[in-house]
Design an enzyme around this catalytic site. Structure first.
Site, short mmCIF file in Angstrom:
data_model
loop_
_atom_site.label_atom_id
_atom_site.label_comp_id
_atom_site.label_asym_id
_atom_site.label_seq_id
_atom_site.Cartn_x
_atom_site.Cartn_y
_atom_site.Cartn_z
N CYS A 58 -9.63 -5.39 3.24
CA CYS A 58 -8.37 -5.54 2.50
C CYS A 58 -8.63 -5.93 1.03
CB CYS A 58 -7.44 -6.50 3.23
SG CYS A 58 -5.72 -6.23 2.75
N HIS A 69 -7.60 -5.31 8.71
CA HIS A 69 -8.22 -6.62 8.99
C HIS A 69 -8.87 -6.65 10.37
CE1 HIS A 69 -6.47 -9.08 5.67
NE2 HIS A 69 -5.57 -8.11 5.68
N GLU A 79 -10.92 -8.69 11.49
CA GLU A 79 -11.07 -10.09 11.95
C GLU A 79 -9.81 -10.61 12.63
OE1 GLU A 79 -10.40 -9.09 9.02
OE2 GLU A 79 -9.16 -10.52 7.93
N1 GLN Z 1 -2.64 -7.04 -1.69
C1 GLN Z 1 -3.79 -7.92 -1.73
C2 GLN Z 1 -4.64 -7.60 -2.96
O1 GLN Z 1 -4.66 -6.51 -3.43
C3 GLN Z 1 -4.62 -7.74 -0.50
C4 GLN Z 1 -3.90 -8.23 0.71
C5 GLN Z 1 -4.79 -8.72 1.80
O2 GLN Z 1 -5.97 -8.92 1.60
N2 GLN Z 1 -4.21 -8.95 2.95
O3 GLN Z 1 -5.31 -8.48 -3.43
#
Ligand code: GLN
Length: 194
Positions: A82, A172, A174
């Site tokens: 992410c 994610h 995890e």
């Molecule tokens: N939108 C966040 C970003 O770009 C990432 C979101 C997340 O890690 N759950 O930093």
């Protein structure tokens, strides 16, 4: 003994720590899994994991602490999930410090407001069966360099990418019970299993 660090700057660190430890046990591997915060601690690892969180904040702290240099000069393998995927990219739609380790562009929060959070059964190139993807304000990747491999898509949005010793996921791993992404990282990307 192999060392895997979970970058402890901001975000969901404890979940990654737990998941990585669980994976190591499942794989019956001798490895140390620890939180890392400084460039020195990062430099002692073979692989690091950059969690979800706020990529702007994590990126700034990476730069301020010289962690970008530690990763690059020691050729450390990286799993970025992410916000971690955002940080592995070369360019996003924001002005923010990035590692630029995977030739790709990323659109942050790429699934829009309505779909801020969702789950999807994914077909990933690196697995035989469906994988339960958990997405939270997730990015997607586009315009990959010719040497980067897209390993999963939702419609035309690339949600997982492998390149050299780096692996990025929009979702994610995890936050699931499924250890296969961590297993793949340790076995294929970190390359520490015979
Ligand atoms: N939108 C966040 C970003 O770009 C990432 C979101 C997340 O890690 N759950 O930093």
């Amino acid at each position: 003994m192999i060392k895997i660090g979970v970058l402890d700057l901001q975000g969901d660190i404890s979940e990654h720590l737990e998941m990585t430890r669980k994976t190591i046990m499942k794989m019956n591997l001798e490895a140390e899994v620890l939180k890392v915060k400084t460039a020195k601690e990062v430099a002692e690892c073979q692989g690091i994991i950059i969690s979800g969180g706020e990529s702007t904040v994590i990126g700034r702290l990476i730069q301020e602490n010289g962690i970008d240099h530690a990763i690059k000069s020691n050729n450390i393998s990286v799993l970025g999930t992410c916000a971690g995927m955002v940080l592995l990219s070369e360019q996003t739609d924001y002005d923010q410090p990035l590692l630029g380790l995977i030739p790709m562009k990323v659109k942050r929060n790429g699934f829009g407001r309505q779909k801020a959070s969702f789950e999807a059964e994914l077909n990933l190139k690196i697995m035989n069966n469906h994988y339960p993807g958990v997405f939270i304000r997730a990015p997607y990747a586009f315009q990959l360099g010719s040497k980067a491999t897209p390993i999963g898509k939702i419609h035309d949005k690339i949600i997982a990418v492998a390149h050299e010793n780096y692996l990025a996921t929009s979702f994610h791993p995890e936050l699931t019970e499924d250890t296969r992404i961590h297993e793949y990282f340790i076995k294929e990307v970190l390359n520490c299993v015979e």
